[in-house]
Design a protein around this motif. Structure first.
Motif, PDB file in Angstrom:
ATOM      1  N   GLY A  72       0.850  -1.196   0.000  1.00 58.25           N
ATOM      2  CA  GLY A  72       0.000   0.000   0.000  1.00 58.25           C
ATOM      3  C   GLY A  72       0.879   1.236   0.000  1.00 58.25           C
ATOM      4  N   SER A  73       0.230   2.382   0.121  1.00 49.90           N
ATOM      5  CA  SER A  73       1.001   3.630   0.081  1.00 49.90           C
ATOM      6  C   SER A  73       1.870   3.814   1.312  1.00 49.90           C
ATOM      7  N   THR A  74       1.387   3.393   2.470  1.00 49.74           N
ATOM      8  CA  THR A  74       2.184   3.603   3.689  1.00 49.74           C
ATOM      9  C   THR A  74       3.533   2.909   3.548  1.00 49.74           C
ATOM     10  N   HIS A 102       0.302  13.594   4.567  1.00 51.59           N
ATOM     11  CA  HIS A 102      -0.263  12.455   5.294  1.00 51.59           C
ATOM     12  C   HIS A 102       0.721  12.008   6.375  1.00 51.59           C
ATOM     13  N   MET A 149       2.979  16.041  -1.419  1.00 46.59           N
ATOM     14  CA  MET A 149       1.866  15.220  -1.923  1.00 46.59           C
ATOM     15  C   MET A 149       1.210  15.851  -3.142  1.00 46.59           C
ATOM     16  N   ASN A 153      -5.481  14.525   1.154  1.00 43.14           N
ATOM     17  CA  ASN A 153      -6.569  13.576   1.420  1.00 43.14           C
ATOM     18  C   ASN A 153      -7.744  14.208   2.153  1.00 43.14           C
ATOM     19  N   ASP A 178       3.357  11.785  -3.031  1.00 38.77           N
ATOM     20  CA  ASP A 178       2.335  10.843  -2.585  1.00 38.77           C
ATOM     21  C   ASP A 178       1.091  11.141  -3.426  1.00 38.77           C
ATOM     22  N   SER A 199      -1.961   3.621  -4.263  1.00 36.87           N
ATOM     23  CA  SER A 199      -2.549   2.551  -3.448  1.00 36.87           C
ATOM     24  C   SER A 199      -3.823   2.015  -4.100  1.00 36.87           C
ATOM     25  N   HIS A 201      -6.612   0.573  -2.816  1.00 37.64           N
ATOM     26  CA  HIS A 201      -7.951   0.759  -2.243  1.00 37.64           C
ATOM     27  C   HIS A 201      -8.488   2.181  -2.336  1.00 37.64           C
TER      28      HIS A 201
HETATM   29  N1  PLP Z   1      -1.288   8.931   1.623  1.00 35.34           N
HETATM   30  C1  PLP Z   1      -2.494   9.485   1.500  1.00 35.34           C
HETATM   31  C2  PLP Z   1      -2.636  10.854   0.915  1.00 35.34           C
HETATM   32  C3  PLP Z   1      -3.625   8.785   1.928  1.00 35.34           C
HETATM   33  O1  PLP Z   1      -4.838   9.345   1.802  1.00 35.34           O
HETATM   34  C4  PLP Z   1      -3.465   7.489   2.479  1.00 35.34           C
HETATM   35  C5  PLP Z   1      -4.630   6.759   3.002  1.00 35.34           C
HETATM   36  O2  PLP Z   1      -5.236   7.128   3.947  1.00 35.34           O
HETATM   37  C6  PLP Z   1      -2.177   6.955   2.570  1.00 35.34           C
HETATM   38  C7  PLP Z   1      -1.116   7.706   2.134  1.00 35.34           C
HETATM   39  C8  PLP Z   1      -1.953   5.574   3.104  1.00 35.34           C
HETATM   40  O3  PLP Z   1      -2.367   4.625   2.150  1.00 35.34           O
HETATM   41  P1  PLP Z   1      -2.489   3.077   2.447  1.00 35.34           P
HETATM   42  O4  PLP Z   1      -3.799   2.881   3.140  1.00 35.34           O
HETATM   43  O5  PLP Z   1      -2.451   2.434   1.100  1.00 35.34           O
HETATM   44  O6  PLP Z   1      -1.320   2.685   3.280  1.00 35.34           O
END
Ligand code: PLP
Length: 389
Positions: A72-74, A102, A149, A153, A178, A199, A201
């Motif tokens: 995922g992104s994290t 984020h 970013m 978000n 991001d 990511s 989802h």
């Molecule tokens: N970066 C941003 C801008 C996000 O909105 C999110 C999700 O909340 C993330 C990173 C983290 O993504 P992931 O849930 O795929 O780890």
């Protein structure tokens, strides 16, 4: 219409049925390990991963070899920030980021700080936009990485990526973006950046899968792995690949990018209708970032004088998000909104509405009516309310 009406697409999206259909065979018939190069089970899985990598590269304007799959992104953000820091520490020990990023970015930078790195967290204006001039001033010869970013978000506000890239890249620092919230909502390309994160989802793919783009030419980016073992992903990310998830990510991004122009127009019209109707009814309503370039689906609303948790009690048939969902735990409200200069009271009076692929006009009409009723229930004035007798 399904209630509660889902207006939290920036938190997560349902997996598109077309994506689920593509994924299903990889749980059952095609369950092979793509690293099993000795038999057809492995070959089939490896072919599916290859195709997905190509889909993602195409969606981002990258080469397939520049894509690394993650959970995922994290994870991708952690890998980029920590892996780049390890690879380039000799150049210097300075990274630049922005106050309203984020938490995955802010906390990964915090981890570097604990190891003696210097982290500059740039302020933003009232819309949440960072100034390219501020980036220019913060850059030093020691700066290894700048993380900004693509889209926020909470507010949907877009950062001036191209202008920032024009400043950062000639100075020899790497630029990470991001793009988790941007993919499928606005056009996204790797043209101006060195690293990019997305990511599954957040764009109608499955949870638990994401990707890191890393430039291979002009310049070639070097990065140490976060997860060692197994040699998968050219040694960049150990662990058996999540084949159904990767297939889902590839399919989801291909659809999202294909449908982006029409979806953006549709959602922007619905979002604007909602904002205009609510602004007309509620004099105490303020919309964060309304004057800036924003994602077409996101609205960060401040109901001045109310508490977001109280408001939510009054609109239980709407699934929205308090802006403070990712706040520091200080009780002060969202760090994103505070960075834009909102008072703690205003930050705690804010709710995020995020629309998506399955949002309908009927749902928006219902939302307008419910929000006005909840605001009234929370004691806020209505613009045309009869004076109390
Ligand atoms: N970066 C941003 C801008 C996000 O909105 C999110 C999700 O909340 C993330 C990173 C983290 O993504 P992931 O849930 O795929 O780890």
């Amino acid at each position: 219409m399904k209630v509660p009406v889902y207006l939290d697409y920036n938190a997560t999206t349902p997996t598109d049925p077309r994506v689920v259909e593509r994924m299903l065979p990889y749980f059952t018939d095609h369950f092979g390990n793509p690293s099993s190069s000795a038999h057809p089970y492995g070959w089939t899985a490896a072919e599916a991963v290859k195709q997905a990598r190509e889909q993602i590269a195409e969606a981002l304007g990258a080469q397939a070899t520049e894509i690394t799959f993650t959970s995922g992104s994290t994870e991708a953000i952690n890998m980029a920030i920590k892996g780049i820091a390890e690879a380039y520490a000799e150049k210097g020990r300075h990274v630049i980021t922005v106050q309203n990023e984020h938490k995955a970015v802010l906390d990964a930078c915090g981890a570097l700080e604990r190891q003696g790195w210097t982290v500059t967290r740039l302020p933003v204006d009232a819309d949440g936009v960072v100034s390219p001039d501020a980036v220019a001033e913060a850059l030093t010869d020691e700066t290894v990485l700048v993380a900004v970013m693509w889209a926020n978000n909470e507010t949907g506000v877009l950062q001036p990526m191209e202008a920032i890239a024009e400043i950062v890249r000639p100075r020899g620092a790497l630029l990470l973006t991001d793009a988790t919230q941007a993919v499928g909502k606005v056009p996204v390309s790797v043209e101006h950046v060195d690293l990019l994160v997305c990511s599954g989802h957040k764009c109608y793919g499955p949870k638990g899968v994401g990707a890191l783009y890393m430039r291979r030419r002009a310049p070639r980016v070097h990065c140490y792995p976060l997860l060692d073992g197994g040699g998968q992903e050219r040694g960049l990310r150990g662990g058996t690949l999540n084949v159904p998830g990767i297939v889902g990510l590839g399919a989801a991004m291909a659809i999202a990018v294909d449908e982006q122009p029409s979806e953006a127009a549709r959602l922007q019209a619905l979002r604007n209708r909602m904002e205009e109707a609510l602004l007309a009814a509620l004099p105490d309503l303020h919309i964060v970032g309304r004057g800036a370039d924003r994602l077409p689906n996101t609205s960060s609303m401040t109901f001045r004088g109310a508490k977001n948790l109280n408001l939510m009690m009054g609109m239980r048939d709407l699934a929205v998000s308090p802006g403070s969902a990712c706040s520091s735990g200080s009780g002060a409200g969202s760090h994103v909104l505070l960075a834009s200069g909102l008072t703690p009271a205003d930050a705690q009076a804010s709710l995020r509405f995020s629309l998506g692929r399955f949002t309908t006009a009927e749902e928006i009409d219902f939302t307008i009516e419910r929000v006005i009723a909840a605001a009234q229930g929370a004691g806020l004035a209505l613009r045309d309310a009869e004076p109390a007798s």
